[in-house]
Motif scaffolding. Structure first.
Motif, PDB file in Angstrom:
ATOM      1  N   VAL A  23     -11.573 -11.925   4.427  1.00  0.00           N
ATOM      2  CA  VAL A  23     -11.368 -12.252   3.327  1.00  0.00           C
ATOM      3  C   VAL A  23     -10.973 -11.239   2.111  1.00  0.00           C
ATOM      4  N   VAL A  24      -9.532 -11.474   2.209  1.00  0.00           N
ATOM      5  CA  VAL A  24      -9.360 -10.213   1.235  1.00  0.00           C
ATOM      6  C   VAL A  24      -9.142 -10.752   0.112  1.00  0.00           C
ATOM      7  N   ILE A  25     -10.171 -10.196  -1.183  1.00  0.00           N
ATOM      8  CA  ILE A  25     -10.365 -10.391  -2.390  1.00  0.00           C
ATOM      9  C   ILE A  25     -10.066  -8.903  -3.091  1.00  0.00           C
ATOM     10  N   PRO A  26      -9.055  -9.532  -4.173  1.00  0.00           N
ATOM     11  CA  PRO A  26      -8.546  -8.698  -5.968  1.00  0.00           C
ATOM     12  C   PRO A  26      -9.473  -8.771  -6.489  1.00  0.00           C
ATOM     13  N   ILE A  27     -10.275  -6.930  -6.809  1.00  0.00           N
ATOM     14  CA  ILE A  27     -11.228  -7.004  -7.976  1.00  0.00           C
ATOM     15  C   ILE A  27     -10.268  -6.503  -9.116  1.00  0.00           C
ATOM     16  N   PHE A  28      -9.750  -7.779  -9.930  1.00  0.00           N
ATOM     17  CA  PHE A  28      -8.761  -7.689 -11.349  1.00  0.00           C
ATOM     18  C   PHE A  28      -9.598  -7.162 -12.189  1.00  0.00           C
ATOM     19  N   SER A  29      -8.895  -5.726 -13.083  1.00  0.00           N
ATOM     20  CA  SER A  29      -9.258  -5.815 -14.529  1.00  0.00           C
ATOM     21  C   SER A  29      -8.294  -6.156 -15.754  1.00  0.00           C
ATOM     22  N   LYS A  30      -8.525  -6.057 -16.499  1.00  0.00           N
ATOM     23  CA  LYS A  30      -7.531  -6.204 -17.960  1.00  0.00           C
ATOM     24  C   LYS A  30      -6.165  -5.968 -17.745  1.00  0.00           C
ATOM     25  N   ASP A  31      -5.925  -4.276 -16.851  1.00  0.00           N
ATOM     26  CA  ASP A  31      -5.398  -3.473 -17.704  1.00  0.00           C
ATOM     27  C   ASP A  31      -4.344  -3.714 -16.635  1.00  0.00           C
ATOM     28  N   ASN A  32      -5.070  -3.965 -14.806  1.00  0.00           N
ATOM     29  CA  ASN A  32      -4.109  -3.728 -13.482  1.00  0.00           C
ATOM     30  C   ASN A  32      -4.234  -4.803 -12.470  1.00  0.00           C
ATOM     31  N   ALA A  33      -4.243  -6.142 -13.836  1.00  0.00           N
ATOM     32  CA  ALA A  33      -4.387  -7.571 -12.260  1.00  0.00           C
ATOM     33  C   ALA A  33      -2.747  -7.486 -11.783  1.00  0.00           C
ATOM     34  N   ALA A  34      -1.433  -7.073 -12.260  1.00  0.00           N
ATOM     35  CA  ALA A  34      -0.344  -7.606 -11.794  1.00  0.00           C
ATOM     36  C   ALA A  34      -0.596  -6.540  -9.894  1.00  0.00           C
TER      37      ALA A  34
ATOM     38  N   ALA B 146      -0.890  -5.767  -4.164  1.00  0.00           N
ATOM     39  CA  ALA B 146      -1.513  -4.912  -3.186  1.00  0.00           C
ATOM     40  C   ALA B 146      -2.512  -5.571  -2.557  1.00  0.00           C
ATOM     41  N   ALA B 147      -3.088  -6.485  -2.875  1.00  0.00           N
ATOM     42  CA  ALA B 147      -3.821  -6.852  -1.961  1.00  0.00           C
ATOM     43  C   ALA B 147      -3.000  -8.498  -0.725  1.00  0.00           C
ATOM     44  N   LYS B 148      -2.265  -8.170  -2.062  1.00  0.00           N
ATOM     45  CA  LYS B 148      -0.948  -9.489  -0.825  1.00  0.00           C
ATOM     46  C   LYS B 148      -0.566  -8.798  -0.221  1.00  0.00           C
ATOM     47  N   ALA B 149      -0.046  -7.469  -0.293  1.00  0.00           N
ATOM     48  CA  ALA B 149       0.541  -7.115   0.900  1.00  0.00           C
ATOM     49  C   ALA B 149      -0.982  -6.090   1.803  1.00  0.00           C
ATOM     50  N   LEU B 150      -1.681  -6.387   1.994  1.00  0.00           N
ATOM     51  CA  LEU B 150      -2.381  -6.024   2.799  1.00  0.00           C
ATOM     52  C   LEU B 150      -3.313  -7.477   3.732  1.00  0.00           C
ATOM     53  N   ALA B 151      -2.777  -8.293   2.907  1.00  0.00           N
ATOM     54  CA  ALA B 151      -3.658  -9.351   3.455  1.00  0.00           C
ATOM     55  C   ALA B 151      -2.008  -9.314   4.520  1.00  0.00           C
ATOM     56  N   GLY B 152      -1.258  -9.535   3.952  1.00  0.00           N
ATOM     57  CA  GLY B 152      -0.022  -9.803   4.544  1.00  0.00           C
ATOM     58  C   GLY B 152      -0.219  -9.090   5.871  1.00  0.00           C
ATOM     59  N   SER B 153      -0.256  -7.333   5.697  1.00  0.00           N
ATOM     60  CA  SER B 153      -0.195  -6.450   6.941  1.00  0.00           C
ATOM     61  C   SER B 153      -0.460  -7.053   8.015  1.00  0.00           C
TER      62      SER B 153
ATOM     63  N   LYS C 163     -21.839  -1.378   3.606  1.00  0.00           N
ATOM     64  CA  LYS C 163     -20.520  -1.383   2.604  1.00  0.00           C
ATOM     65  C   LYS C 163     -20.438  -0.174   3.034  1.00  0.00           C
ATOM     66  N   GLY C 164     -18.398   0.130   2.985  1.00  0.00           N
ATOM     67  CA  GLY C 164     -18.269   1.332   3.132  1.00  0.00           C
ATOM     68  C   GLY C 164     -16.423   1.121   2.668  1.00  0.00           C
ATOM     69  N   THR C 165     -15.644   2.162   3.399  1.00  0.00           N
ATOM     70  CA  THR C 165     -14.265   2.133   2.266  1.00  0.00           C
ATOM     71  C   THR C 165     -13.605   2.709   3.963  1.00  0.00           C
ATOM     72  N   ILE C 166     -12.266   1.924   4.201  1.00  0.00           N
ATOM     73  CA  ILE C 166     -11.607   1.820   4.909  1.00  0.00           C
ATOM     74  C   ILE C 166     -10.418   2.540   4.730  1.00  0.00           C
ATOM     75  N   GLY C 167      -9.192   3.275   5.120  1.00  0.00           N
ATOM     76  CA  GLY C 167      -8.170   3.696   4.716  1.00  0.00           C
ATOM     77  C   GLY C 167      -6.902   2.620   5.007  1.00  0.00           C
ATOM     78  N   LEU C 168      -6.126   2.638   3.346  1.00  0.00           N
ATOM     79  CA  LEU C 168      -5.606   1.497   3.155  1.00  0.00           C
ATOM     80  C   LEU C 168      -4.213   1.621   3.881  1.00  0.00           C
ATOM     81  N   ALA C 169      -4.098   2.326   4.040  1.00  0.00           N
ATOM     82  CA  ALA C 169      -2.169   1.879   5.314  1.00  0.00           C
ATOM     83  C   ALA C 169      -2.717   1.879   6.405  1.00  0.00           C
TER      84      ALA C 169
END
Lengths: 464, 464
Positions: free
Chosen positions: A285-296, A301-308, A363-369
């Motif tokens: 499951v891909v969950i975008p973490i929005f804040s006020k100024d970065n929603a778009a 990016a979340a959409k693109a990630l889910a798509g890939s 928890k951790g991180t992986i490369g987005l690319a």
């Protein structure tokens, strides 16, 4: 509801919260498969199909209804099922001349046809299977997936020239089991059932059991060697080179929706389901973490990630609902999604995506690319570690108890001389069931827990 | 057996020779799906699943058995099915308190649950489907796939806020139909059934009919608008903004294994099946043409060809049995494999492979090096031309017969004023059935075939 405290109540709750089935259907013990539960079951079915197709079985579909006359041809079989079948007695406004049974299993539906299909050794081996629902009038308390009256299952039926050929089929069945169980991250044991507990009509039965966290065993399937016990009364024979009619040797193999029940019982926790990646309707499951100024930006990016990830072949859910992240986490934990990917502004800036594993919470991180290859590694690691953990847990629930003193929440390995008298006495006195003797011989030194004579290993437990 | 001479006998023979089902099962009208027939049906099911999933339907699975009490809630419905349902009256050694019906269709199984699931407009539209077997106690003569007592089918059920929303669902259903029919190369017509022939309980019914070569129509499915006819007795309602409980508008849509029957009836010929490529278990059969001195070389090349076609995603059979090519051709023609590829020494030398199309018998060669793209073009062309040919044949079997004089082997477009009296009189006097009026309005100038008053078009035919 805590799993440790009350397994049964916890289980009912976990099934209900995850939306796997609805038990409010107005026939007791017959539940509705709702969308999420049915998707999981269909993924399990697909693995079963793939394994059986790859080993030369043909998928067929036999009628549900079996005439009473056919049903009664094998004496032990009908005795075994007499008290648990549903009878169709009327059709339209007529009473039927011959009553019809709803299949409790399909031996008696298939074998009259096998008698027509098998003529010579060229027709052998005959290997067929079907994935259908079967019906048993359960009198014990019902429980979703574990004990129901309409049961989703597969059954394979084979015919062979010799007893040894049939024996080899059973070895193949066990190999198939091992591959399916690995996908479901399920440990199991193979036990040859006692003579008084084998399948009605079988020469012998191997039960496939998984131990639940409460120490009770759940039989998830079985393999049977019938020798010629059915082929003789049903007339399934081939003509030998000398022109004689030789009855075939038969086996069957079946596993049911209990596979799903076992997955829930073994893996789910107090927060909800924990699904093995191979059978999760959504693996990620891909969950975008929005804040006020970065929603778009984050949304894109979340959409693109889910798509890939979808393009790479994963089953992916993008949850972009207008709801707080914490409540999304909560929802998908209940559903057991193996891998959660969170994508916020800071992740984006760093070129990473944050992951959380459902199985161990790490928890951790992986490369987005290269998210697809990162996700692949994580999901493989989740599968492997779920299986390992479950195996260790199962081992810890089996205790050596040569004298038969079995702790309440354990399966016991006891000594048993093998005679029915001792076996039945043991079961009665301890209120336990002898599950059987190891299908793969085990080293054992000890005496029969009842008579004290030299004995082999046997396993005893309380069952679900 | 010639299709032109005796369609019914020819049909039975084509099904049997191809090994699609076995009707020797000891319950009349309940046939065994043997491996080849079941594979075709499962391919059809997969297209149905794909279409319904893509249009936002959830797959579910409801119990087979329906309590008599639920079954009787909608009065017309029970009247319509009273004479054709199977009754379970006993379970084990007990007589049941409430008798159970084997689903003839699942309205009465699903709707008590829908009443629990639908609460507010946020739960709408509710769109679910299932692919299951259903049971009807047919009294007419049975015929494989066309008229059986255990019927494999899909049924989708939807709930909507308004009548118009439900109407839009029916438009979507028709679009889905069009895509599925194209894959099966089946022409169809959409006719709004007469009031006395609509589904029991429906507001209106649209029948989906295909014309068989003998001029009789086969109903392959139907779409129903229920308005609130079921939601009122079953209590399926949502709370409006004003706090009122508003009953939902419902639709259903279903098609059965008759789709397969229609494919056989429309496309097969005197040599056997002719399968549309999309539903052929084997789309291509590769046959090596050996001669004494090239067996190894040709065998290797045929294997490589079959391998490259499989790798490209085709369903391929390599037939390297030690049997004359002519007898292989014969076998695969019976099975209806769309494309045969023959590979001999001369083909190899020329870098080509010889093809033969099952649909029109034409032959030619394609390049061996790019066989997958050549095969793709050929299979696409086979699909397209099978659909075109079938459409032309269907059109030729529909005759304008304003006065109602309908040739024996034709469907007739007649004039009908629309009143029940004229309709029923027409049906009785001509021994024909009025299939209904066009779902998409047609220009028509003429008078009622019975009363002579101004009329619209209606279609009348004999049915399979």
């Amino acid at each position: 509801m805590r799993k440790e405290e009350d397994f049964n109540e916890w289980y009912i709750d976990a099934v209900e919260k995850a939306g796997l089935s609805d038990k409010r259907y107005p026939v007791k013990g017959m539940n509705v498969w709702t969308a999420y539960g049915w998707k999981i079951m269909r993924l399990i079915d697909e693995f079963i199909r793939r394994e059986l197709d790859a080993t030369g079985h043909d998928e067929v579909c036999f009628p549900l209804l079996i005439p009473e006359t056919e049903f009664k041809k094998e004496k032990d079989h009908i005795k075994g099922f007499d008290s648990e079948v549903y009878w169709v007695t009327h059709a339209g406004l007529n009473e039927l001349d011959v009553r019809l049974v709803l299949r409790p299993t399909s031996e008696t539906a298939m074998y009259p046809m096998f008698a027509l299909w098998v003529r010579s050794h060229q027709d052998l081996p005959l290997k067929v299977y079907q994935i259908v629902n079967t019906f048993r009038y359960e009198t014990k308390q019902t429980r979703a997936f574990m004990r129901v009256r309409e049961i989703h299952f597969f059954e394979s039926h084979t015919c062979h020239e010799t007893e040894e050929d049939a024996q080899r089929q059973i070895e193949e069945d066990v190999e198939i089991l091992d591959r399916i169980a690995a996908r479901l991250c399920l440990p199991y044991s193979l036990l040859k059932r006692t003579d008084w507990d084998k399948f009605p009509g079988a020469h012998y039965t191997v039960g496939i059991d998984t131990v639940m966290p409460n120490g009770r065993t759940l039989q998830i399937g079985s393999v049977h060697h019938y020798r010629t016990n059915f082929s003789v009364p049903y007339g399934i024979s081939y003509e030998s080179e000398g022109g004689e009619h030789v009855p075939v040797h038969q086996t069957t193999y079946g596993m049911s929706e209990r596979l799903l029940g076992a997955v829930i019982g073994v893996h789910a926790d107090d927060a909800g389901l924990v699904l093995p990646p191979d059978i999760a309707p959504f693996q990620i499951v891909v969950i975008p973490i929005f804040s006020k100024d970065n929603a778009a930006r984050v949304g894109e990016a979340a959409k693109a990630l889910a798509g890939s990830l979808s393009a790479a072949g994963f089953r992916v859910k993008l949850d972009d609902r207008d709801v707080r992240p914490g409540s999304k986490f909560f929802d998908w934990e209940i559903k057991g999604v193996p891998l959660r990917l969170e994508l916020g502004g800071r992740d984006l800036d760093g070129g990473v995506v944050t992951f959380a594993r459902r199985d161990d919470g790490s928890k951790g991180t992986i490369g987005l690319a290269d998210a697809p290859s990162g996700a692949r590694l994580l999901l493989d690691s989740i599968s492997a570690s779920m299986l390992e953990k479950a195996k260790a847990a199962q081992a810890s629930r089996i205790a050596d108890a040569p004298g038969g003193e079995v702790p309440d929440d354990r399966v016991a390995r006891i000594g048993w001389c093998g005679c029915e008298e001792c076996g039945r006495r043991f079961e009665e006195e301890r209120d336990l069931k002898i599950l059987g003797t190891p299908f793969r011989p085990e080293r054992f030194e000890g005496a029969c827990a009842v008579c004290g004579k030299p004995a082999n290993a046997a396993y005893a437990a309380r069952t679900m």
